[in-house]
Design an enzyme around this catalytic site. Structure first.
Site, short mmCIF file in Angstrom:
data_model
loop_
_atom_site.label_atom_id
_atom_site.label_comp_id
_atom_site.label_asym_id
_atom_site.label_seq_id
_atom_site.Cartn_x
_atom_site.Cartn_y
_atom_site.Cartn_z
N SER A 26 0.83 -1.21 0.00
CA SER A 26 0.00 0.00 0.00
C SER A 26 0.86 1.26 0.00
O SER A 26 0.84 2.04 0.93
CB SER A 26 -0.95 -0.02 1.19
OG SER A 26 -0.22 -0.10 2.38
N VAL A 87 -5.41 -0.09 6.15
CA VAL A 87 -4.79 0.92 5.28
C VAL A 87 -4.14 0.15 4.13
O VAL A 87 -3.23 -0.65 4.34
CB VAL A 87 -3.74 1.75 6.04
CG1 VAL A 87 -3.09 2.76 5.12
CG2 VAL A 87 -4.38 2.44 7.24
N CYS A 88 -4.62 0.40 2.92
CA CYS A 88 -4.18 -0.37 1.76
C CYS A 88 -4.33 0.50 0.52
O CYS A 88 -4.89 1.61 0.61
CB CYS A 88 -5.04 -1.63 1.67
SG CYS A 88 -4.52 -2.79 0.41
N GLY A 89 -3.87 0.00 -0.61
CA GLY A 89 -4.02 0.74 -1.86
C GLY A 89 -5.48 1.02 -2.18
O GLY A 89 -5.95 2.14 -2.12
N MET A 94 -7.99 -6.46 1.00
CA MET A 94 -7.96 -6.56 2.46
C MET A 94 -9.37 -6.83 2.98
O MET A 94 -9.55 -7.65 3.89
CB MET A 94 -7.42 -5.28 3.07
CG MET A 94 -5.96 -5.03 2.77
SD MET A 94 -4.90 -5.79 3.97
CE MET A 94 -4.48 -4.37 4.94
#
Length: 127
Positions: A26, A87-89, A94
């Site tokens: 991310s 919290v990721c792209g 997720m």
């Protein structure tokens, strides 16, 4: 506004425990900076009793995002936390991995309204 909505619809009198990880893919450094900012911010909020950081802690850590999402959801399902912020792209992968854990409702949100509805209408524990 994010934090107000994160806690909306909560009938619990005691403060929440929140899990906050970031995936390796991310945007690595930006995700870690953002996660650390969120952790510091949440730890100062009286509605939060504890912030558990399950995230990738170095750029050398190559833990795959499905493992992080699943681990976060497992901790919530066990009762070790009340909410999780991934919290990721895009957050899609997720959320999919978190939803593999029985009893967990995870989703991605794009704006305050979808965040509010995810929590109040769908009782999502993971955003």
């Amino acid at each position: 506004m994010l934090f107000f909505l994160l806690f909306c619809g909560i009938a619990k009198a005691e403060p929440l425990t929140i899990i906050l990880p970031a995936a390796e893919d991310s945007h690595a450094i930006n995700a870690r900076i953002f996660s650390k900012y969120l952790k510091n911010y949440l730890e100062k909020d009286e509605r939060v009793s504890k912030v558990i950081d399950l995230g990738v802690n170095s750029l050398d850590d190559k833990t795959d995002y499905p493992n992080i999402g699943f681990a976060l959801a497992t901790e919530i399902a066990k009762g070790n936390a009340d909410r999780g912020l991934l919290v990721c792209g895009t957050g899609i992968g997720m959320a999919i991995s978190a939803n593999k854990v029985e009893g967990i409702r995870a989703t991605t949100v794009q704006d305050p309204y979808s965040l509010e509805r995810a929590i109040l209408s769908n009782n999502c524990q993971v955003i």
